[in-house]
Design a protein around this motif. Structure first.
Motif, PDB file in Angstrom:
ATOM      1  N   LEU A 241      14.944  21.164 -32.547  1.00 47.58           N
ATOM      2  CA  LEU A 241      15.399  21.128 -33.936  1.00 47.58           C
ATOM      3  C   LEU A 241      14.549  20.192 -34.786  1.00 47.58           C
ATOM      4  N   ALA A 242      14.116  19.089 -34.203  1.00 48.41           N
ATOM      5  CA  ALA A 242      13.324  18.118 -34.962  1.00 48.41           C
ATOM      6  C   ALA A 242      11.944  18.662 -35.303  1.00 48.41           C
ATOM      7  N   THR A 243      11.464  19.633 -34.531  1.00 46.74           N
ATOM      8  CA  THR A 243      10.143  20.182 -34.818  1.00 46.74           C
ATOM      9  C   THR A 243      10.177  21.250 -35.899  1.00 46.74           C
TER      10      THR A 243
ATOM     11  N   TRP B 240      14.994  15.900 -46.058  1.00 48.04           N
ATOM     12  CA  TRP B 240      14.296  14.900 -45.257  1.00 48.04           C
ATOM     13  C   TRP B 240      15.271  13.973 -44.550  1.00 48.04           C
ATOM     14  N   ARG B 241      16.374  13.608 -45.207  1.00 43.16           N
ATOM     15  CA  ARG B 241      17.384  12.778 -44.540  1.00 43.16           C
ATOM     16  C   ARG B 241      17.980  13.517 -43.354  1.00 43.16           C
ATOM     17  N   ARG B 242      18.221  14.792 -43.512  1.00 40.40           N
ATOM     18  CA  ARG B 242      18.752  15.608 -42.420  1.00 40.40           C
ATOM     19  C   ARG B 242      17.746  15.658 -41.265  1.00 40.40           C
ATOM     20  N   THR B 243      16.473  15.813 -41.572  1.00 36.87           N
ATOM     21  CA  THR B 243      15.428  15.832 -40.556  1.00 36.87           C
ATOM     22  C   THR B 243      15.366  14.506 -39.811  1.00 36.87           C
TER      23      THR B 243
ATOM     24  N   THR C 164      19.767  18.479 -21.729  1.00 35.34           N
ATOM     25  CA  THR C 164      20.016  19.612 -22.619  1.00 35.34           C
ATOM     26  C   THR C 164      20.024  19.174 -24.074  1.00 35.34           C
ATOM     27  N   ALA C 165      20.702  18.072 -24.371  1.00 37.83           N
ATOM     28  CA  ALA C 165      20.740  17.569 -25.748  1.00 37.83           C
ATOM     29  C   ALA C 165      19.345  17.189 -26.225  1.00 37.83           C
ATOM     30  N   THR C 166      18.567  16.584 -25.355  1.00 37.32           N
ATOM     31  CA  THR C 166      17.202  16.214 -25.721  1.00 37.32           C
ATOM     32  C   THR C 166      16.377  17.438 -26.056  1.00 37.32           C
TER      33      THR C 166
ATOM     34  N   ALA D 201      17.532  13.123 -31.406  1.00 38.78           N
ATOM     35  CA  ALA D 201      16.622  13.509 -30.330  1.00 38.78           C
ATOM     36  C   ALA D 201      16.110  12.291 -29.576  1.00 38.78           C
ATOM     37  N   ALA D 202      15.730  11.270 -30.302  1.00 38.67           N
ATOM     38  CA  ALA D 202      15.230  10.049 -29.649  1.00 38.67           C
ATOM     39  C   ALA D 202      16.332   9.366 -28.855  1.00 38.67           C
TER      40      ALA D 202
END
Length: 131
Positions: free
Chosen positions: A57-59, A76-79, A49-51, A86-87
């Motif tokens: 969100l990362a996309t 950008w730091r937040r991204t 679920t977290a992944t 995610a990783a």
């Protein structure tokens, strides 16, 4: 340029997460919960679920650009923090899923889940930065 930016943003958090994972793994090595396949299945579901959430969100990128270069750098730091979470959640998902079948990986699954929670909190809250 992007590699330098990623290295600058993730240098300390990545080192901290590796050391914290190793420390929690040593502490969890003799815990009986690490050999329980039902618990490992639940950890796998949490990580899956977290992944999913953090890959989604990362996309996404914010379409609003800041007027200042500091605002863009903050975005950008937040991204990068969200991509890191995610990783990390993906690695944790893979290990927890494998631990449901191979009991030897139970301590690693527990350690990665503890540090995944830290990575997720860091991605969501992050360091307080001046506006």
């Amino acid at each position: 340029m992007h590699i330098k930016f990623y290295a600058r943003v993730l240098r300390i958090p990545l080192l901290f997460m590796i050391l914290a994972t190793l420390a929690v793994r040593v502490a969890a090595q003799d815990m009986s919960i690490g050999r329980d396949t039902a618990v490992m299945g639940l950890l796998s579901q949490f990580d899956g679920t977290a992944t999913t959430v953090f890959v989604a969100l990362a996309t996404f990128r914010t379409s609003v650009r800041s007027e200042s270069s500091e605002g863009n750098a903050r975005m950008w730091r937040r991204t990068v923090r969200i991509q890191f979470a995610a990783a990390f959640a993906l690695v944790s998902f893979v290990v927890a899923t494998a631990a449901a079948h191979y009991q030897v990986l139970g301590a690693w699954a527990i350690a990665l889940n503890v540090t995944t929670v830290v990575a997720v909190l860091w991605a969501l809250v992050g360091p307080i930065e001046p506006t």
